[in-house]
Design an enzyme around this catalytic site. Sequence first.
Site, PDB file in Angstrom:
ATOM      1  N   LYS A  13       2.068   7.430   1.874  1.00 52.90           N
ATOM      2  CA  LYS A  13       1.527   6.290   2.217  1.00 52.90           C
ATOM      3  C   LYS A  13       2.661   5.375   2.720  1.00 52.90           C
ATOM      4  CE  LYS A  13       0.112   4.945  -1.809  1.00 52.90           C
ATOM      5  NZ  LYS A  13       0.602   5.939  -2.821  1.00 52.90           N
ATOM      6  N   ARG A  88      -4.529  -1.198  -7.088  1.00 49.52           N
ATOM      7  CA  ARG A  88      -4.337   0.376  -7.705  1.00 49.52           C
ATOM      8  C   ARG A  88      -5.314   0.556  -9.005  1.00 49.52           C
ATOM      9  NH1 ARG A  88       1.249   1.288  -6.246  1.00 49.52           N
ATOM     10  NH2 ARG A  88       1.943   3.155  -7.115  1.00 49.52           N
ATOM     11  N   ARG A 122      13.012  13.538  -3.813  1.00 50.26           N
ATOM     12  CA  ARG A 122      12.930  12.127  -2.951  1.00 50.26           C
ATOM     13  C   ARG A 122      14.417  11.229  -3.269  1.00 50.26           C
ATOM     14  NH1 ARG A 122       7.723   8.359  -2.222  1.00 50.26           N
ATOM     15  NH2 ARG A 122       8.407   7.618  -4.341  1.00 50.26           N
ATOM     16  N   ARG A 155      14.897   7.134  -7.687  1.00 49.87           N
ATOM     17  CA  ARG A 155      14.509   6.031  -8.334  1.00 49.87           C
ATOM     18  C   ARG A 155      14.232   6.780  -9.693  1.00 49.87           C
ATOM     19  NH1 ARG A 155       9.782   4.152  -4.041  1.00 49.87           N
ATOM     20  NH2 ARG A 155       8.493   4.399  -6.004  1.00 49.87           N
ATOM     21  N   ARG A 166       2.849   8.849 -13.666  1.00 53.19           N
ATOM     22  CA  ARG A 166       2.654   8.173 -12.504  1.00 53.19           C
ATOM     23  C   ARG A 166       1.323   9.060 -12.238  1.00 53.19           C
ATOM     24  NH1 ARG A 166       7.300   7.880  -8.736  1.00 53.19           N
ATOM     25  NH2 ARG A 166       6.142   6.735  -7.380  1.00 53.19           N
TER      26      ARG A 166
END
Length: 209
Positions: A13, A88, A122, A155, A166
């Site tokens: 996104k 969310r 990532r 992260r 998550r």
Amino acid sequence: MNFIFLGPPGAGKGTLAKEVAKAYSIPHISTGDIFRENIKNGTELGKKAKSIIDAGGLVSDEITIGLVKDRLSKDDVKSGYILDGFPRTIPQAEALATFATIDAAVNFDIEDEAVVERLGGRVCCKECGQMFHVKFNPPKEPGKCDKCGGELYTRDDDKAESIKHRLEVYRQSTAPLIDFYKAKGNLVDVDAKPAPETVLAEFKKKFPN
Ligand code: AMP
């Protein structure tokens, strides 16, 4: 147009939102980026949000709604915007409907296995926030940002335990928004599995500029 970008973490996104923001000249509003900026600057909001975000949980609806309401009162949103990572939860979506009109909720469709692979590799620049992926989009020099030379890091919420959490949070709290926007008649599905250029091309076809 006023867009919402929906989908699990790692669906791409944020990457697509940056491209769409450029192509359509509208601001990209990412609640995750706003929280990370506050954490970096050591603000009160950042202090409240840090442990929740690191563990992969959700910041309270009250705080998040207030933040977005404030952001959408600025002048630069007049000709459209992309909300990335908001709403969310159903209460966030209901609150949003009281102060904004959404033209399209774009649902980035992707399976969990692909998400785990994407998030697991990532890395992110400490200075400018640019994202890389050790396998799919590696930096020219390992550990160093191509754009600004900043140090790359993983992260905390992209670590294995947080990714799992998550995804659970997504399924429980965020996925119901798909039906919420379907019922309103403004859900648009986009296949998020292909490379970003392909996803962008599909997006442009669905929303000619
Ligand atoms: P993101 O960059 O969108 O993946 O967001 C990173 C983290 O920020 C999330 O895992 C949440 O902890 C927090 N966050 C971002 N947007 C929201 C939201 N709309 N509601 C609650 N927490 C959020």
